[in-house]
Motif scaffolding. Structure first.
Motif, PDB file in Angstrom:
ATOM      1  N   ALA A 151       0.859  -1.184   0.000  1.00 26.73           N
ATOM      2  CA  ALA A 151       0.000   0.000   0.000  1.00 26.73           C
ATOM      3  C   ALA A 151       0.893   1.233   0.000  1.00 26.73           C
ATOM      4  CB  ALA A 151      -0.926  -0.006   1.215  1.00 26.73           C
ATOM      5  N   SER A 152       0.463   2.263  -0.685  1.00 30.97           N
ATOM      6  CA  SER A 152       1.343   3.370  -1.055  1.00 30.97           C
ATOM      7  C   SER A 152       1.624   4.351   0.081  1.00 30.97           C
ATOM      8  CB  SER A 152       0.722   4.134  -2.227  1.00 30.97           C
ATOM      9  OG  SER A 152       0.607   3.298  -3.359  1.00 30.97           O
ATOM     10  N   ALA A 153       2.683   5.136  -0.131  1.00 31.52           N
ATOM     11  CA  ALA A 153       2.960   6.288   0.723  1.00 31.52           C
ATOM     12  C   ALA A 153       2.015   7.419   0.325  1.00 31.52           C
ATOM     13  CB  ALA A 153       4.409   6.732   0.568  1.00 31.52           C
ATOM     14  N   VAL A 154       1.461   8.105   1.325  1.00 29.38           N
ATOM     15  CA  VAL A 154       0.474   9.157   1.078  1.00 29.38           C
ATOM     16  C   VAL A 154       0.763  10.343   1.985  1.00 29.38           C
ATOM     17  CG1 VAL A 154      -1.988   9.746   1.050  1.00 29.38           C
ATOM     18  CG2 VAL A 154      -1.267   7.405   0.519  1.00 29.38           C
ATOM     19  N   LYS A 155       0.637  11.534   1.445  1.00 29.16           N
ATOM     20  CA  LYS A 155       0.715  12.765   2.230  1.00 29.16           C
ATOM     21  C   LYS A 155      -0.461  13.645   1.831  1.00 29.16           C
ATOM     22  CE  LYS A 155       4.772  14.794   2.859  1.00 29.16           C
ATOM     23  NZ  LYS A 155       5.057  14.945   4.310  1.00 29.16           N
ATOM     24  N   TYR A 156      -1.199  14.117   2.837  1.00 29.31           N
ATOM     25  CA  TYR A 156      -2.344  14.996   2.615  1.00 29.31           C
ATOM     26  C   TYR A 156      -2.008  16.354   3.224  1.00 29.31           C
ATOM     27  CZ  TYR A 156      -7.126  16.843   3.323  1.00 29.31           C
ATOM     28  OH  TYR A 156      -8.253  17.638   3.348  1.00 29.31           O
ATOM     29  N   ILE A 157      -1.930  17.380   2.354  1.00 23.16           N
ATOM     30  CA  ILE A 157      -1.430  18.700   2.739  1.00 23.16           C
ATOM     31  C   ILE A 157      -2.468  19.785   2.460  1.00 23.16           C
ATOM     32  CG2 ILE A 157       0.313  20.459   2.248  1.00 23.16           C
ATOM     33  CD1 ILE A 157       1.581  18.187   3.628  1.00 23.16           C
ATOM     34  N   ALA A 158      -2.605  20.728   3.390  1.00 19.38           N
ATOM     35  CA  ALA A 158      -3.391  21.934   3.157  1.00 19.38           C
ATOM     36  C   ALA A 158      -2.447  23.107   2.927  1.00 19.38           C
ATOM     37  CB  ALA A 158      -4.294  22.226   4.351  1.00 19.38           C
ATOM     38  N   VAL A 159      -2.650  23.839   1.833  1.00 21.92           N
ATOM     39  CA  VAL A 159      -1.898  25.054   1.537  1.00 21.92           C
ATOM     40  C   VAL A 159      -2.824  26.224   1.817  1.00 21.92           C
ATOM     41  CG1 VAL A 159      -0.629  26.363  -0.199  1.00 21.92           C
ATOM     42  CG2 VAL A 159      -0.592  23.850  -0.244  1.00 21.92           C
ATOM     43  N   LYS A 160      -2.444  27.075   2.785  1.00 18.27           N
ATOM     44  CA  LYS A 160      -3.300  28.168   3.237  1.00 18.27           C
ATOM     45  C   LYS A 160      -2.692  29.500   2.815  1.00 18.27           C
ATOM     46  CE  LYS A 160      -4.683  25.354   7.197  1.00 18.27           C
ATOM     47  NZ  LYS A 160      -4.819  25.278   8.668  1.00 18.27           N
ATOM     48  N   LEU A 161      -3.478  30.306   2.119  1.00 18.03           N
ATOM     49  CA  LEU A 161      -3.009  31.570   1.559  1.00 18.03           C
ATOM     50  C   LEU A 161      -3.817  32.730   2.134  1.00 18.03           C
ATOM     51  CD1 LEU A 161      -2.823  30.280  -2.105  1.00 18.03           C
ATOM     52  CD2 LEU A 161      -0.864  30.787  -0.644  1.00 18.03           C
ATOM     53  N   THR A 162      -3.116  33.701   2.693  1.00 18.35           N
ATOM     54  CA  THR A 162      -3.765  34.831   3.342  1.00 18.35           C
ATOM     55  C   THR A 162      -3.337  36.144   2.696  1.00 18.35           C
ATOM     56  OG1 THR A 162      -3.804  33.644   5.452  1.00 18.35           O
ATOM     57  CG2 THR A 162      -4.155  36.019   5.529  1.00 18.35           C
ATOM     58  N   GLY A 163      -4.317  36.934   2.266  1.00 18.28           N
ATOM     59  CA  GLY A 163      -4.044  38.251   1.703  1.00 18.28           C
ATOM     60  C   GLY A 163      -4.889  39.304   2.394  1.00 18.28           C
ATOM     61  N   LYS A 164      -5.684  40.043   1.616  1.00 22.21           N
ATOM     62  CA  LYS A 164      -6.509  41.115   2.177  1.00 22.21           C
ATOM     63  C   LYS A 164      -7.786  41.226   1.364  1.00 22.21           C
ATOM     64  CE  LYS A 164      -6.445  46.126   3.066  1.00 22.21           C
ATOM     65  NZ  LYS A 164      -5.661  47.374   2.867  1.00 22.21           N
ATOM     66  N   GLU A 165      -8.917  41.273   2.048  1.00 20.14           N
ATOM     67  CA  GLU A 165     -10.193  41.421   1.359  1.00 20.14           C
ATOM     68  C   GLU A 165     -10.308  42.812   0.729  1.00 20.14           C
ATOM     69  OE1 GLU A 165     -13.313  38.492   3.643  1.00 20.14           O
ATOM     70  OE2 GLU A 165     -12.890  40.451   4.559  1.00 20.14           O
ATOM     71  N   ALA A 166     -11.103  42.879  -0.308  1.00 19.93           N
ATOM     72  CA  ALA A 166     -11.328  44.159  -0.988  1.00 19.93           C
ATOM     73  C   ALA A 166     -12.704  44.130  -1.641  1.00 19.93           C
ATOM     74  CB  ALA A 166     -10.253  44.392  -2.042  1.00 19.93           C
ATOM     75  N   HIS A 167     -13.165  45.299  -2.069  1.00 18.44           N
ATOM     76  CA  HIS A 167     -14.384  45.351  -2.869  1.00 18.44           C
ATOM     77  C   HIS A 167     -14.081  44.714  -4.218  1.00 18.44           C
ATOM     78  CE1 HIS A 167     -17.984  46.738  -4.814  1.00 18.44           C
ATOM     79  NE2 HIS A 167     -18.387  47.383  -3.707  1.00 18.44           N
ATOM     80  N   SER A 168     -15.018  43.904  -4.722  1.00 18.28           N
ATOM     81  CA  SER A 168     -14.763  43.236  -5.999  1.00 18.28           C
ATOM     82  C   SER A 168     -14.726  44.208  -7.173  1.00 18.28           C
ATOM     83  CB  SER A 168     -15.815  42.152  -6.245  1.00 18.28           C
ATOM     84  OG  SER A 168     -17.116  42.702  -6.271  1.00 18.28           O
ATOM     85  N   ALA A 169     -15.209  45.429  -6.950  1.00 22.17           N
ATOM     86  CA  ALA A 169     -15.071  46.458  -7.988  1.00 22.17           C
ATOM     87  C   ALA A 169     -13.673  47.062  -7.990  1.00 22.17           C
ATOM     88  CB  ALA A 169     -16.111  47.556  -7.771  1.00 22.17           C
ATOM     89  N   GLN A 170     -12.934  46.857  -6.894  1.00 20.74           N
ATOM     90  CA  GLN A 170     -11.567  47.384  -6.792  1.00 20.74           C
ATOM     91  C   GLN A 170     -10.635  46.305  -6.216  1.00 20.74           C
ATOM     92  OE1 GLN A 170     -12.861  50.784  -4.297  1.00 20.74           O
ATOM     93  NE2 GLN A 170     -11.804  52.076  -5.825  1.00 20.74           N
ATOM     94  N   PRO A 171     -10.478  45.192  -6.922  1.00 20.67           N
ATOM     95  CA  PRO A 171      -9.669  44.092  -6.387  1.00 20.67           C
ATOM     96  C   PRO A 171      -8.215  44.472  -6.180  1.00 20.67           C
ATOM     97  CG  PRO A 171     -10.157  43.737  -8.711  1.00 20.67           C
ATOM     98  CD  PRO A 171     -11.007  44.886  -8.268  1.00 20.67           C
ATOM     99  N   GLU A 172      -7.748  45.490  -6.898  1.00 13.47           N
ATOM    100  CA  GLU A 172      -6.342  45.885  -6.780  1.00 13.47           C
ATOM    101  C   GLU A 172      -6.020  46.487  -5.415  1.00 13.47           C
ATOM    102  OE1 GLU A 172      -8.582  49.430  -8.413  1.00 13.47           O
ATOM    103  OE2 GLU A 172      -8.561  47.247  -8.721  1.00 13.47           O
ATOM    104  N   THR A 173      -7.043  46.851  -4.628  1.00 13.92           N
ATOM    105  CA  THR A 173      -6.799  47.416  -3.295  1.00 13.92           C
ATOM    106  C   THR A 173      -6.616  46.327  -2.231  1.00 13.92           C
ATOM    107  OG1 THR A 173      -9.152  47.556  -2.717  1.00 13.92           O
ATOM    108  CG2 THR A 173      -8.169  49.434  -3.893  1.00 13.92           C
ATOM    109  N   GLY A 174      -6.798  45.093  -2.606  1.00 20.65           N
ATOM    110  CA  GLY A 174      -6.592  43.975  -1.684  1.00 20.65           C
ATOM    111  C   GLY A 174      -5.593  42.997  -2.248  1.00 20.65           C
ATOM    112  N   ALA A 175      -5.586  41.783  -1.704  1.00 19.31           N
ATOM    113  CA  ALA A 175      -4.706  40.706  -2.205  1.00 19.31           C
ATOM    114  C   ALA A 175      -5.496  39.410  -2.132  1.00 19.31           C
ATOM    115  CB  ALA A 175      -3.431  40.615  -1.376  1.00 19.31           C
ATOM    116  N   SER A 176      -5.991  38.965  -3.280  1.00 22.00           N
ATOM    117  CA  SER A 176      -6.844  37.780  -3.341  1.00 22.00           C
ATOM    118  C   SER A 176      -6.017  36.529  -3.651  1.00 22.00           C
ATOM    119  CB  SER A 176      -7.914  37.958  -4.412  1.00 22.00           C
ATOM    120  OG  SER A 176      -8.595  36.739  -4.634  1.00 22.00           O
ATOM    121  N   PRO A 177      -6.367  35.387  -3.034  1.00 23.85           N
ATOM    122  CA  PRO A 177      -5.668  34.137  -3.334  1.00 23.85           C
ATOM    123  C   PRO A 177      -6.235  33.393  -4.535  1.00 23.85           C
ATOM    124  CG  PRO A 177      -7.232  33.751  -1.592  1.00 23.85           C
ATOM    125  CD  PRO A 177      -7.331  35.224  -1.930  1.00 23.85           C
ATOM    126  N   SER A 178      -7.262  33.925  -5.189  1.00 19.90           N
ATOM    127  CA  SER A 178      -8.002  33.147  -6.181  1.00 19.90           C
ATOM    128  C   SER A 178      -7.131  32.664  -7.333  1.00 19.90           C
ATOM    129  CB  SER A 178      -9.185  33.964  -6.711  1.00 19.90           C
ATOM    130  OG  SER A 178      -8.746  35.194  -7.240  1.00 19.90           O
TER     131      SER A 178
END
Length: 392
Positions: free
Chosen positions: A175-202
Motif C-alpha cells: 500500500a502506497s505512501a500518502v501525504k495529505y497537505i493543506a496550503v493556506k493563503l492569506t491576503g486582504k479582502e477588498a471590494h470586488s469592484a476594486q480588487p487591486e486594493t486587496g490581495a486575493s488568493p483566487s
C-alpha cells in the motif's frame, strides 16, 4: 479451528450497526474488550492510548511474539444499504472499509487461542485511527508498546474486485505512501469592484492547482506511478461585492515510495511559495494526514504464501502496489511483517462506497489465514513457497 461462527457474525453485525469514526472509537473498543473477556479471555489487556488496546495470549513456553492487527474506526460515509437489518444506526457514519469484519476476524482468532499456543506469544492489536494515518504510529509510540514488541506482525485488508477468499500479496510496497497537505493563503479582502486594493488568493490557487499537474507528470512513470490530486478548495463568501482575502487548497500526494512523495512535495511547496510571493500572500502549510508506505518483507511474504497453501486458498501475487494508504506501514517499517489482501468478491461494491458491506462468509478464510500464520511464526520454521506446512 475452534470458533463459534454464529456468535462472530452477530458480533460483526453489532459493530456494523454501531460505527465510530477515527479518534472516537471508545464504545467499539469497549465492546471488543467485553467480547474477548467473555468468549476468549486473554492473559492481559494492554492499553495503548485513545481507544487502542492489545489482547495478549501467552504460550506455554517462551518463544517468538507474533502480532496481528485490526482497525477500530469507521468512515464519515452515509450508508445506503436499506436491505440489511444491521445497517448503521448513525447518519453519515458507516463501516465502509470493512474494519468491522477485520475486528471480527481477530475475535475469531482469539477463540482459537483458548488453549494457548505451545510456545511464544500472540498479541492481537485493536488499533484506532487507521483512516487518519495516525493510529499505528501512536500505538507504536505509546510507552506500553514496549511490552508487546513483536518478532512478526501481520494484517489483512478485504479487497472487493478479487475472487472471494483469494489471498493477494507482493514483496515490497503493498500500500502506497500518502501525504495529505493543506496550503493556506492569506491576503486582504477588498471590494470586488476594486480588487487591486486587496490581495486575493483566487488566481494563486488556480495556478498552484495547474502546477501540481506539471509536477505529477515530472515524477509519474509507467513502472512506478505518482499522483498529486486536488481534493478540497475553500475561498470567499457568496457576496458579489467581496473579493476574498483568504483561501486554501488541499492536495493528496501518492506514490509507491515515500521518497517520491517527499520529492513531489518539495517541488509543490517551492512552487506554492513562489506563487504566493508573486500575489503578495502569506502562506502556511499543514500536514493533515500521512501514511508511510506499507512494505512487505520477503520472509513475511513467503509465510503468507505458505499459509495460503496450507489453508487451500488461492494465492495471487500482484506486480504493483495499491494506490491507497494503510498506516500498518508504521509497523512493517520497524518489524518483520506484511499485509495481505483477502478477496471480497468480484461483484462486491468497492471500498468506501456507500453500499459496501463486508461479506460474512469471508470470516472463516481470514481466521484460517491468521491461525496458520501464527503457527508458522511461532514454529521457527523456514518458509518456502510451494512446500506444505501442516499445522494440525
Amino acid at each position: 479451528m475452534k470458533i463459534d461462527l454464529d456468535r462472530l457474525i452477530r458480533l460483526r453485525h453489532w459493530l456494523h450497526a454501531h460505527p465510530e469514526v477515527s479518534r472516537q472509537e471508545f464504545e467499539t473498543a469497549k465492546h471488543m474488550r467485553q467480547f474477548l473477556a467473555e468468549h476468549a479471555a486473554p492473559d492481559e489487556f494492554v492499553s495503548l492510548g485513545g481507544a487502542g488496546f492489545a489482547a495478549v495470549y501467552n504460550g506455554l513456553e517462551p518463544g517468538n511474539t507474533v502480532m496481528i492487527r485490526a482497525e477500530l474506526d469507521a468512515l464519515p460515509i452515509h450508508e445506503i444499504n436499506e436491505d440489511i437489518f444491521y445497517r448503521s444506526l448513525l447518519d453519515g457514519v458507516g463501516h465502509k472499509c470493512g474494519h468491522d469484519g477485520h475486528m471480527t476476524i481477530l475475535a475469531g482468532l482469539a477463540q482459537t487461542l483458548a488453549d494457548r499456543p505451545e510456545n511464544g506469544r500472540v498479541v492481537l492489536l485493536f488499533q484506532p485511527d487507521e483512516e487518519t494515518g495516525t493510529g499505528a504510529r501512536n500505538c507504536y509510540l505509546h510507552a506500553n508498546f514496549k511490552q508487546i514488541e513483536p518478532d512478526f506482525a501481520f494484517a489483512l485488508h478485504n479487497l472487493p474486485g478479487f475472487p472471494k477468499g483469494a489471498v493477494i500479496c507482493k514483496v515490497g510496497t503493498f500500500a502506497s505512501a500518502v501525504k495529505y497537505i493543506a496550503v493556506k493563503l492569506t491576503g486582504k479582502e477588498a471590494h470586488s469592484a476594486q480588487p487591486e486594493t486587496g490581495a486575493s488568493p483566487s488566481f494563486a490557487m488556480a495556478e498552484l492547482t495547474l502546477k501540481a499537474r506539471e509536477i505529477q507528470a515530472k515524477h509519474d512513470r509507467p513502472e512506478a506511478y505518482a499522483l498529486i490530486v486536488p481534493v478540497y478548495n475553500e475561498m470567499g463568501v457568496q457576496a458579489s461585492g467581496v473579493c476574498p482575502g483568504y483561501g486554501e487548497v488541499h492536495f493528496t500526494l501518492r506514490a509507491e515510495h515515500g521518497d517520491v512523495v517527499e520529492s513531489m512535495w518539495k517541488d509543490l511547496s517551492e512552487a506554492a511559495r513562489t506563487i504566493a510571493d508573486e500575489y503578495g500572500l502569506a502562506i502556511e502549510f499543514e500536514t493533515k494526514e500521512e501514511f508511510a508506505a506499507n512494505s512487505n518483507s520477503r520472509l513475511a511474504f513467503d509465510m503468507i504464501k505458505a499459509a495460503a497453501a496450507d489453508t487451500n486458498l488461492s494465492f495471487q501475487p500482484i506486480a504493483f502496489p495499491f494506490r491507497w494508504g494503510e498506516d500498518f506501514g508504521e509497523i512493517t517499517s520497524r518489524y518483520e511483517g506484511a499485509m495481505f489482501g483477502l478477496g471480497a468478491g468480484e461483484t462486491q461494491p468497492d471500498l468506501h462506497n456507500p453500499d459496501y458491506d463486508f461479506p460474512d462468509d469471508l470470516l472463516v478464510s481470514g481466521i484460517a489465514m491468521f491461525e496458520t500464520l501464527v503457527k508458522l511464526a511461532l514454529s521457527g520454521e523456514t518458509y518456502e513457497p510451494g512446500i506444505s506446512h501442516e499445522t494440525t
